[in-house]
Design a protein around this motif. Sequence first.
Motif: not given
Lengths: 164, 164
Positions: B116-120, B142-147, A80-83, A156-159
């Motif tokens: 997917d893209i977001s400002p961050e 080096p850019y930071g693996l978030r997930e 139920y979350v955008p992903h 993965l969830p969308r940011e």
Amino acid sequence: MAKRHTISLKAVYGFNALSRISGLFSGRGFSIDSISFGDAEEPETSRVTITTSGDERIIEQITFQLEKLVDVVEVKDLTYVPHVERELALVKVGCSMANRSEIMQIANVFRAKVIDISPESMTLEITGSRDKVDASITMLEPYGLREVARTGTVALPREYQPKD
Amino acid sequence: MAKRHTISLKAVYGFNALSRISGLFSGRGFSIDSISFGDAEEPETSRVTITTSGDERIIEQITFQLEKLVDVVEVKDLTYVPHVERELALVKVGCSMANRSEIMQIANVFRAKVIDISPESMTLEITGSRDKVDASITMLEPYGLREVARTGTVALPREYQPKD
């Protein structure tokens, strides 16, 4: 109603977690459509993505019991979350000189790559949502599926998450 | 010497097979690098691809015991036959306006897709051999693996097999 759910979980690195997870599913008779198990973003952690079907009550029960497992760090139901969701399939299909270009047309439509070829077969690499991979395989079926290997879905969830 | 092996097996559809397979590995303390579990070419069958490391004697023991499992129809060690191998990774990496084009350059080199893209952050879809996926992730680190969510490896034998 049984809806398809995508559950993403993080576990301590090591194969014991997978054994516990799959034991939980088979022991309770919960069905599983696919599973992917690979390294996560931090060292010594694995991410397991499971797609399963069931009514809401069963899925709640599953996530609750997954959370309680030793070695499981985090459980998220992404349904139920955008992903974003993807999977990959290698499909070896029978072909002859006569129908090779037909198969290559299908490959083009689905942006699949030809990664092996012989006088009697072609192997395609297909990437996309589960639906897209299913659709490609259905189109290739009439030529004779010799071998198919599919990864499970990863997600993965969308940011950007809408605030409601 | 411990060498990486790719074992492909076909099992009767259903999650019991996976539970037995993972139980075998964890029970004997055999290590697993990745696992993929999805539909095979025939209805009611699943294909499981496992990558594992160990010396020859251990791998022989593993394949022997896998063959004996209920629900397992066929076991092949693809390590010494020509085969194609692929995996897929979704990688969400931190980014700002300042370094977005750097990350897109890396994506281009590895023919990864931005999905997917977001400002961050940006999420990339990377497909290739395990080595290629490892290399891409190392470049993005080096850019930071978030997930990170990786499917296990899937593999099929090449149609052309040299006669020795």
